[in-house]
Design a protein around this motif. Structure first.
Motif: not given
Length: 191
Positions: A85-89, A45-48, A37-39, A78-80
């Motif tokens: 990406l940081i959260a995914l990492f 969110l990244a696609v949006a 679910r988190e992924r 860009a900040g979003m």
């Protein structure tokens, strides 16, 4: 009289057990699918973010500068994207998989995750809203809005036939209010 009270207490006990079982099942599904679910949420969110970043950059490139209209949306999106990406990492680095069930794989986990996160009512209303947006250019604002409001009201009232008149009045009233305020007063013509 005592017999009816006893039957009512039994029905209530059965209902409470059913509710407790439902809660336990939902909690178990959440544990099994937390990583998925988190992924999934972070990927959506990244696609949006990318979908919003591209037009923002295009708007900024048309008129570059510190006070350009595209500067703020570009910086925000860009900040979003960076935060996402940081959260995914961090998610992959921590390797959090919750109480992963070895019997569940890929598609099964995704179905449970979507079912846990998005109740059926929310899913139907999201689909209806997407269809509403798509139908705006086909049938126009007023007809699309009228139909969307009727569907939404009737769906949320679970098809209660006594609410048909109310749904028609609300949909017609909203269309008339929008027409009066937007078209007549502000003279902005809806498609």
């Amino acid at each position: 009289m005592k017999k009816s009270n006893l039957e009512q207490e039994k029905r209530q006990a059965v209902t409470e057990e059913t509710t407790e079982e439902k809660v336990a099942r939902l909690e178990q599904n959440e544990k099994k699918t937390s990583f998925v679910r988190e992924r999934l949420f972070l990927l959506i969110l990244a696609v949006a973010s990318v979908a919003m970043l591209v037009p923002s950059i295009q708007m900024w490139l048309k008129k570059p500068g510190a006070n350009a209209p595209g500067m703020f949306p570009t910086i925000v999106t860009a900040g979003m994207l960076l935060c996402d990406l940081i959260a995914l990492f961090q998610l992959f680095r921590a390797g959090r998989r919750g109480d992963a069930d070895p019997e569940l794989h890929g598609w099964d986990k995704l179905k449970i995750a979507i079912g846990t996160e998005i109740p059926f009512t929310v899913f139907v209303m999201m689909a209806a809203t997407i269809l509403y947006v798509l139908s705006l250019s086909i049938v126009g604002f007023y007809i699309a809005t009228f139909l969307y409001l009727i569907f939404s009201i009737m769906f949320l009232y679970k098809g209660d036939k006594s609410k048909v008149k109310q749904a028609l009045l609300v949909a017609a009233g909203m269309d008339l209010a929008v027409y009066a305020i937007i078209d007549l007063i502000f003279q902005i013509h809806m498609p």
